[in-house]
Design a protein around this motif. Structure first.
Motif, PDB file in Angstrom:
ATOM      1  N   ARG A  85       0.872  -1.296  -0.053  1.00 29.73           N
ATOM      2  CA  ARG A  85      -0.203  -0.019   0.049  1.00 29.73           C
ATOM      3  C   ARG A  85       0.890   1.466   0.012  1.00 29.73           C
ATOM      4  NH1 ARG A  85      -3.403  -0.162   4.648  1.00 29.73           N
ATOM      5  NH2 ARG A  85      -4.174  -2.075   3.973  1.00 29.73           N
ATOM      6  N   LEU A  86       1.711   1.156   0.904  1.00 28.00           N
ATOM      7  CA  LEU A  86       2.704   2.175   0.832  1.00 28.00           C
ATOM      8  C   LEU A  86       3.563   2.514  -0.305  1.00 28.00           C
ATOM      9  CD1 LEU A  86       4.516   1.876   4.485  1.00 28.00           C
ATOM     10  CD2 LEU A  86       2.919   3.662   3.624  1.00 28.00           C
TER      11      LEU A  86
ATOM     12  N   ARG B   4      -3.460  13.230  -0.101  1.00 29.88           N
ATOM     13  CA  ARG B   4      -3.071  14.287  -0.850  1.00 29.88           C
ATOM     14  C   ARG B   4      -3.460  14.249  -2.235  1.00 29.88           C
ATOM     15  NH1 ARG B   4       2.630  11.659   0.435  1.00 29.88           N
ATOM     16  NH2 ARG B   4       2.622  12.066   2.629  1.00 29.88           N
ATOM     17  N   PHE B   5      -3.765  15.535  -2.775  1.00 27.10           N
ATOM     18  CA  PHE B   5      -4.133  15.496  -4.203  1.00 27.10           C
ATOM     19  C   PHE B   5      -5.383  15.094  -4.511  1.00 27.10           C
ATOM     20  CE2 PHE B   5       0.781  15.342  -4.794  1.00 27.10           C
ATOM     21  CZ  PHE B   5       0.892  16.656  -5.096  1.00 27.10           C
TER      22      PHE B   5
ATOM     23  N   ARG C   1       3.965   5.702  -5.229  1.00 26.18           N
ATOM     24  CA  ARG C   1       4.130   5.608  -6.867  1.00 26.18           C
ATOM     25  C   ARG C   1       2.998   6.683  -7.411  1.00 26.18           C
ATOM     26  NH1 ARG C   1       4.466  -0.022  -7.258  1.00 26.18           N
ATOM     27  NH2 ARG C   1       2.172  -0.151  -6.937  1.00 26.18           N
ATOM     28  N   ASP C   2       1.955   6.614  -6.687  1.00 24.20           N
ATOM     29  CA  ASP C   2       0.792   7.710  -7.023  1.00 24.20           C
ATOM     30  C   ASP C   2       1.522   8.969  -6.699  1.00 24.20           C
ATOM     31  OD1 ASP C   2      -0.713   5.698  -7.512  1.00 24.20           O
ATOM     32  OD2 ASP C   2      -2.088   5.779  -5.838  1.00 24.20           O
ATOM     33  N   PHE C   3       2.109   9.486  -5.403  1.00 26.52           N
ATOM     34  CA  PHE C   3       2.408  10.482  -5.110  1.00 26.52           C
ATOM     35  C   PHE C   3       3.323  11.041  -6.007  1.00 26.52           C
ATOM     36  CE2 PHE C   3       5.293  13.262  -2.606  1.00 26.52           C
ATOM     37  CZ  PHE C   3       4.489  14.225  -2.064  1.00 26.52           C
TER      38      PHE C   3
ATOM     39  N   SER D 216       4.597  15.074 -10.217  1.00 23.66           N
ATOM     40  CA  SER D 216       5.207  15.245 -11.506  1.00 23.66           C
ATOM     41  C   SER D 216       4.082  15.978 -12.718  1.00 23.66           C
ATOM     42  CB  SER D 216       5.582  14.050 -12.316  1.00 23.66           C
ATOM     43  OG  SER D 216       6.255  12.989 -11.403  1.00 23.66           O
ATOM     44  N   HIS D 217       2.813  15.465 -12.487  1.00 23.95           N
ATOM     45  CA  HIS D 217       1.660  16.131 -13.151  1.00 23.95           C
ATOM     46  C   HIS D 217       1.553  17.485 -12.819  1.00 23.95           C
ATOM     47  CE1 HIS D 217      -1.895  15.673 -15.593  1.00 23.95           C
ATOM     48  NE2 HIS D 217      -2.335  16.313 -14.716  1.00 23.95           N
ATOM     49  N   GLU D 218       1.357  17.449 -11.378  1.00 15.42           N
ATOM     50  CA  GLU D 218       1.264  18.907 -11.000  1.00 15.42           C
ATOM     51  C   GLU D 218       2.031  19.991 -11.417  1.00 15.42           C
ATOM     52  OE1 GLU D 218      -1.551  19.934  -9.294  1.00 15.42           O
ATOM     53  OE2 GLU D 218      -2.526  17.966  -9.286  1.00 15.42           O
ATOM     54  N   LEU D 219       3.352  19.536 -11.603  1.00 16.57           N
ATOM     55  CA  LEU D 219       4.614  20.463 -11.987  1.00 16.57           C
ATOM     56  C   LEU D 219       4.504  20.586 -13.586  1.00 16.57           C
ATOM     57  CD1 LEU D 219       7.262  19.676  -9.593  1.00 16.57           C
ATOM     58  CD2 LEU D 219       6.123  21.934  -9.674  1.00 16.57           C
TER      59      LEU D 219
END
Ligand code: ADP
Length: 445
Positions: free
Chosen positions: A201-202, A374-375, A207-209, A214-217
């Motif tokens: 899960r971590l 987050r996000f 990976r999602d984080f 990356s997407h946000e930037l």
């Protein structure tokens, strides 16, 4: 001289002396009779001792060993010693086995012993839990009848056991197991299993984080690059275009800066090496400052009212300010123009709460538990267009955890939402004009 020869000689001496005496007193015939009787008695004694030994050997018990004089006595004494030593060795062996078993049973990892035909010989409780098996019921069963997962059957057949196999959806559905077969002895195998659900899960969160960051930037960077290309191609004299592009690029740079600042804040809040630095915080003054800032952002679009109690708080000023600002900013962002926002800071029984109530669109119940991820955003484009990073509520949640408090969210679609930072009343501090020395009192929650 050997012991038995000595005994033989003494028996012969007794027999000879007895025969001589009988012969002298009663005559030669009586001497022969005496010798015969004497030998008969000696043989009878030996036979009866042998019979006792044979009887005892049929069911040897250490407490019931025959007790005799002479050579037989010595034999029994030695047997007794041998038995005692043997039973001591057996006891220590079975104790060692028992301890080994205890250790196996206490292991958090699953251990399952398979014979050469892949039948279950033994397993510990962790293995029972991992695979949903019961040792008493499943002992002797072929493992492939009980674990039918195709990946496991393939792994068992392939006989390449160097790497562990990851099995998803174990006995309890969502469980992720890492299993490994270890061959030993005469084609027997150990099946080791470990619950890696939390780790997986971590790993997927990580990976999602990374993908999210990356997407946000990337989005503002792409926009900026577009403007830079336009400016490179533009005629020098196009001042209007320059100005407009620079304005928009500044907006994107600010967006990236906000994101990076929020990320740094989150990582500080999560870092256990960062202890909470507490001080008495003048919450009424802090709320007023947050409201002044909010008015700057709001520019009269909403009506903002407040009820602010006089209580101070033992807390980290910057963290609390960041949490309160996030809630007020969200209320402004997600409440349509003309809406009402009410901010309050009050003691309620054993707790003190900072609440931000709005009469905006509200949030559907299925989103509420995920808002602090987050996000996570209910409306992605709305959050982005209003300058949201998607990290605000995650920051608030962490700040509250560090202060032994909680973030409460109540919302009804069409009616509005109330976001509250609830602190335990034990954190209330007496109002003081002087700022107390900054001392780390507690570690990170
Ligand atoms: P963001 O930067 O997107 O605002 P947050 O973590 O602060 O990120 O909030 C997560 C999401 O929660 C927002 O995208 C929004 O969908 C929702 N949300 C937060 N506050 C409110 C509110 N007062 N009313 C309605 N929705 C809200």
């Amino acid at each position: 001289m050997r012991d038995w020869i000595g005994r033989l000689l003494s028996i012969a001496a007794i027999a000879g002396a007895g025969a001589l005496f009988t012969g002298l007193v009663f005559g030669a015939a009586f001497a022969a009779l005496f010798l015969f009787a004497f030998l008969l008695i000696v043989v009878a004694i030996a036979l009866s001792a042998r019979a006792r030994l044979a009887r005892w050997l049929a069911d040897p018990a250490i407490d019931d060993i025959p007790d005799d004089e002479g050579t037989w006595g010595e034999i029994y004494a030695r047997l007794h010693r041998m038995l005692r030593e043997q039973s001591g060795a057996r006891a220590s062996l079975s104790h060692a086995l028992w301890r080994f078993r205890q250790a196996g049973e206490a292991m958090p990892d699953g251990v399952l012993v398979l014979d050469a035909d892949n039948r279950i010989e033994w397993m510990n409780p962790s293995a029972e839990g991992h695979f949903g098996l019961t040792f008493k019921r499943d002992r002797g069963q072929a493992i492939t009848n009980l674990i039918r997962h195709p990946a496991f059957v393939g792994y068992l057949d392939a006989q390449h056991y160097g790497e562990p196999l990851t099995l998803k959806g174990g006995a309890e559905g969502e469980r992720v197991l890492s299993v490994q077969l270890v061959p030993y002895g005469n084609h027997e195998k150990l099946l080791l299993s470990r619950d890696v659900t939390r780790w997986e899960r971590l790993e997927s969160m990580r990976r999602d984080f990374i993908a999210n960051v990356s997407h946000e930037l990337r989005t503002p960077l792409t926009v900026m690059r577009g403007f830079l290309e336009t400016l490179t191609d533009a005629r020098e004299s196009d001042e209007k275009l320059y100005r407009r592009s620079l304005e928009l690029m500044t907006g994107q740079a600010e967006r990236m800066q906000r994101l990076v600042e929020d990320l740094l804040m989150l990582s500080r809040l999560e870092d256990s090496r960062y202890p909470l630095r507490e001080e008495p915080v003048d919450v009424p003054a802090l709320v007023r400052a947050v409201l002044v800032e909010a008015e700057g952002l709001n520019r009269g679009t909403h009506r903002i009212a407040s009820t602010v109690g006089p209580q101070w708080l033992l807390a980290n000023r910057e963290e609390v300010r960041s949490a309160f600002t996030n809630l007020v900013t969200n209320a402004i962002r997600y409440t349509p123009a003309g809406g009402d926002i009410h901010v309050s800071w009050e003691v309620e029984g054993t707790e003190a709460a900072f609440r931000v109530r709005d009469n905006g669109e509200g949030i559907a119940p299925e989103h509420v538990p995920r808002l602090t991820e987050r996000f996570y955003r209910v409306d992605r484009s709305r959050s982005r267009s209003s300058g949201g990073t998607g990290l605000g509520l995650a920051i608030v949640k962490h700040v509250m955890q560090r202060h032994q408090g909680r973030l409460e969210i109540e919302s009804r679609v069409g009616e509005g939402s109330t976001f509250s930072c609830v602190f335990p009343a034990t954190r209330l501090a007496p109002a003081s004009g002087t700022v107390a020395e900054v001392t780390p009192i507690r570690g990170v929650a």
